[in-house]
Design a protein around this motif. Structure first.
Motif, PDB file in Angstrom:
ATOM      1  N   GLU A 199       0.765  -1.236   0.045  1.00 34.93           N
ATOM      2  CA  GLU A 199      -0.012  -0.001   0.020  1.00 34.93           C
ATOM      3  C   GLU A 199       0.956   1.224   0.075  1.00 34.93           C
ATOM      4  O   GLU A 199       0.646   2.182  -0.782  1.00 34.93           O
ATOM      5  CB  GLU A 199      -0.907   0.132   1.183  1.00 34.93           C
ATOM      6  N   TRP A 200       1.904   1.284   0.964  1.00 32.38           N
ATOM      7  CA  TRP A 200       2.777   2.472   0.970  1.00 32.38           C
ATOM      8  C   TRP A 200       3.762   2.621  -0.181  1.00 32.38           C
ATOM      9  O   TRP A 200       4.068   3.965  -0.698  1.00 32.38           O
ATOM     10  CB  TRP A 200       3.551   2.363   2.501  1.00 32.38           C
ATOM     11  N   TYR A 236       1.549   4.428  -2.985  1.00 33.27           N
ATOM     12  CA  TYR A 236       1.274   5.669  -2.682  1.00 33.27           C
ATOM     13  C   TYR A 236       2.852   6.589  -3.239  1.00 33.27           C
ATOM     14  O   TYR A 236       2.527   7.685  -3.755  1.00 33.27           O
ATOM     15  CB  TYR A 236       0.976   6.255  -1.058  1.00 33.27           C
ATOM     16  N   GLY A 269      -1.886   2.817  -9.460  1.00 32.04           N
ATOM     17  CA  GLY A 269      -1.788   3.602  -8.338  1.00 32.04           C
ATOM     18  C   GLY A 269      -3.567   3.874  -7.868  1.00 32.04           C
ATOM     19  O   GLY A 269      -3.605   3.685  -6.732  1.00 32.04           O
ATOM     20  N   TRP A 297      -5.554   2.358  -4.763  1.00 35.46           N
ATOM     21  CA  TRP A 297      -6.201   3.327  -3.462  1.00 35.46           C
ATOM     22  C   TRP A 297      -7.688   3.068  -3.229  1.00 35.46           C
ATOM     23  O   TRP A 297      -8.044   2.887  -2.251  1.00 35.46           O
ATOM     24  CB  TRP A 297      -5.666   4.935  -4.098  1.00 35.46           C
TER      25      TRP A 297
END
Lengths: 183, 98
Positions: A42-43, A46, A115, A119
């Motif tokens: 997830e990070w 981002y 991306g 999200w």
């Protein structure tokens, strides 16, 4: 040793290699089936989105060779370039060649789409929704496929014009334009 | 000739990329045997709703039921349950007996 010209500015190069690292990391963390890897995925996703945003902005306000207006060519000109490649008669470009330019656009677009869909898939609204998960996978696979083609294009062009384009993306410098080159 | 060799190499690697990737199972695996003894997904959904969950999706993963949903606190969860017992399976569990 002939002269070199500065082509890729430092911010562009940092953005390029950060994006390489984060795309590689999204792939590794997606394949590892661990709780910690899911959070890391997830990070890094981002982080990749942030780099893409920065690169898009740089395409409008950055120095000459970073600008989309410098390297995004018309379909007609791109097709003509592709024909020249097939005929082994394409000119050398100092910035991105027309096919490479469209590849930059395709890579940024698919990285942004992958991306953003990722999200979306972790919002309360779309969590666990099948089509969102499948869309994210399809977009990510498209991105990885484009990365492969991009690397192949870079190797091909490097061999054809006897210049190391990977090194150019590291140092920012390329051999100065010769006769027949497109600046 | 170099160009032709390169094009062949490129076509081959593209073909390899397009082969369906062998996908490993997910965060846990269950020793759940044949499907005959499995409880239904509907029963699991009903059980979780009873607890105050919102169930979004249930799929089979590594012999377990994998549930995406929001728990009673409204938190996003991805949880594993044993298809025979419907008992929660801790993530990381291998061949969980249920």
């Amino acid at each position: 040793m002939s002269a070199e010209v500065r082509v890729w500015d430092p911010l562009l190069r940092i953005a390029h290699w950060t994006l390489v690292a984060s795309i590689l990391a999204t792939w590794i963390t997606a394949e590892l089936k661990l709780d910690a890897a899911k959070r890391a995925h997830e990070w890094v996703g981002y982080a990749a989105l942030a780099v893409v945003t920065l690169r898009l902005a740089w395409g409008w306000i950055g120095p000459r060779y970073a600008r989309f207006s410098q390297f995004v060519r018309s379909p007609a000109r791109t097709l003509a370039y592709a024909r020249a490649v097939i005929a082994s008669a394409e000119p050398r470009y100092i910035g991105h060649n027309p096919l490479g330019g469209w590849m930059v656009v395709a890579l940024l677009a698919s990285a942004a789409a992958a991306g953003l869909s990722g999200w979306l898939s972790v919002t309360d609204r779309f969590w666990g929704v099948e089509w969102v998960q499948e869309l994210h996978e399809a977009l990510a696979n498209t991105l990885y496929l484009l990365v492969g083609l991009h690397v192949a294009g870079v190797v091909f062009t490097s061999l054809c014009h006897r210049e190391n384009l990977v090194r150019a993306m590291l140092t920012g410098r390329k051999p100065a334009p010769g006769p027949g080159d497109v600046d | 000739m170099k160009r032709r060799a390169f094009s062949v190499a490129l076509a081959l690697s593209a073909a390899l990329l397009l082969l369906p990737a062998a996908h490993a199972t997910g965060l846990a695996t269950c020793d759940s045997g044949s499907r005959d003894g499995w409880q239904t997904q509907e029963k699991l959904t009903a059980m979780l709703k009873e607890k105050g969950w919102q169930v979004r999706r249930i799929k089979e993963d590594g012999g377990c039921y994998e549930v995406y949903g929001l728990n009673e606190k409204g938190e996003r969860v991805e949880a594993y349950f044993h298809p025979r017992t419907l008992a929660p399976v801790p993530t990381g569990a291998k061949d969980h007996k249920g």
